[in-house]
Scaffold this active site. Structure first.
Site, PDB file in Angstrom:
ATOM      1  CG  LEU A 122      17.501 -63.452  36.124  1.00 32.85           C
ATOM      2  CD1 LEU A 122      17.862 -64.405  34.993  1.00 32.85           C
ATOM      3  CD2 LEU A 122      16.048 -63.014  36.011  1.00 32.85           C
ATOM      4  CE1 TYR A 140      14.405 -61.848  32.350  1.00 29.96           C
ATOM      5  CE2 TYR A 140      14.341 -64.237  32.619  1.00 29.96           C
ATOM      6  CZ  TYR A 140      14.006 -62.970  33.067  1.00 29.96           C
ATOM      7  OH  TYR A 140      13.298 -62.821  34.222  1.00 29.96           O
ATOM      8  CE  LYS A 188      24.209 -62.496  47.844  1.00 31.02           C
ATOM      9  NZ  LYS A 188      22.874 -61.976  48.107  1.00 31.02           N
ATOM     10  NE  ARG A 231      10.545 -65.222  33.395  1.00 31.40           N
ATOM     11  CZ  ARG A 231      10.755 -66.262  34.199  1.00 31.40           C
ATOM     12  NH1 ARG A 231      10.862 -67.481  33.687  1.00 31.40           N
ATOM     13  NH2 ARG A 231      10.846 -66.094  35.507  1.00 31.40           N
ATOM     14  CB  ALA A 249      15.977 -58.213  41.294  1.00 29.09           C
TER      15      ALA A 249
END
Length: 336
Positions: A78, A62, A101, A42, A17
């Site tokens: 994720l 993962y 979160k 991935r 991310a």
């Protein structure tokens, strides 16, 4: 063995991310308590890009990362809809977990994972970075000492400008939407200052016509003692991140409440009977503090003084999930 002689907690990262790239992984590389060992994706190109920058190993998939014996803990950035599955798999693999979160998208999944972490004797933490900034403890001390009298009302807002059309936070199937992305911050702040369980009196939201994802919203909460909290959040705003406590004898105002830069010198504004005081505090890097606290709690080091986070137990994470779910249900009921 002293804390300074301990080996760092070996971190594996599930997902590439942008927030991990910009904030979390640089902090994990900077603090002595953690070592980034591997990053999984991935997409092999993404994993290689992260691995090159943070001098760690790229892993394709993962599950392969979770099978590694050289990983003590997992950081999971994720999309929210994937959290429940991969937090569960990480805990089953014996890894401590720091998850972005919201921890999950449902209260039932959160409760299940908290129970699993307890049975496995593993640390599970929801990554609310602002809880690690010392100014919020100062505000709580001011409130508890009666500086503004009895708390009558709490107001918290978090809004950001529109995101690129391709941003995953616009995808409902991945758990997108303003409530789960940034509305959770004002809700968590309300729980920090209002005692006891909070009831959702009402909530509203504005959804995108095509996707149905919520772009903004508001909620009115009430504590058992009758104190109210007004929350506002959204993706269609001029940037604002603030809260204020309105008491019987004064008011406390905090700006840049949730995402201050590391060099930001926090100011607590205190208004009482026409007199305004500004309490300036040293700059703090809440990201590095959060990473350090996570690692030290894994190692169970004595002397860790983090008052705001000490209360952020498994039960607190469940309470947060219940509150956010109730806000979501209240706004959906209003729209029908």
């Amino acid at each position: 063995m002293t804390g300074s002689m301990r080996k760092p907690v070996r971190i594996g990262v599930l997902g590439c991310a942008s927030f991990a790239w910009r904030r979390m992984l640089p902090a994990m590389c900077d603090v002595a308590e953690t070592e980034v060992v591997a990053v999984a994706s991935r997409d092999p190109a993404k994993a290689e890009r992260f691995a090159a920058r943070f001098e760690c190993e790229a892993v394709l998939g993962y599950q392969r990362l979770l099978e590694r014996a050289d990983i003590d803990a997992v950081y999971l950035p994720l999309p929210p809809r994937m959290h429940a599955e991969w937090i569960g798999k990480a805990l089953e693999a014996g890894k401590h977990v720091l998850a972005e979160k919201p921890l999950t998208t449902t209260a039932s999944d959160t409760a299940r994972l908290v129970g699993l972490a307890r049975r496995k004797n593993l640390l599970l933490r929801e990554n609310y970075l602002f809880l690690h900034h010392g100014r919020h403890d100062v505000v709580r001390d001011l409130l508890q000492s009666g500086e503004i009298g009895e708390l009558r009302e709490f107001v918290a807002v978090f809004g950001i400008p529109p995101l690129p059309d391709t941003d995953i936070r616009y995808r409902t199937e991945l758990g997108g939407g303003a409530l789960l992305d940034i509305g959770v911050y004002p809700a968590r702040a309300a729980r920090l200052f209002l005692s006891g369980p909070l009831t959702v009196v009402g909530a509203s939201s504005h959804e995108a016509q095509e996707s149905g994802v919520d772009l903004s919203g508001s909620a009115l909460l009430q504590s058992e003692g009758g104190t109210v909290a007004h929350l506002g959040y959204g993706f269609v705003h001029h940037y604002r991140s603030a809260y204020e406590l309105w008491g019987s004898r004064g008011r406390i105002v905090i700006d840049r409440a949730f995402t201050p830069p590391a060099e930001w010198q926090a100011v607590i504004r205190i208004e009482r009977k026409g007199v305004v005081d500004e309490l300036s505090l040293p700059a703090e890097d809440q990201v590095c503090k959060a990473v350090t606290a996570f690692a030290r709690d894994i190692r169970a080091e004595a002397g860790v003084d983090d008052t705001a986070v000490a209360a952020d137990s498994g039960e607190s994470m469940i309470q947060q999930a219940v509150l956010v779910e109730a806000i979501g249900q209240a706004r959906r009921c209003r729209s029908t």
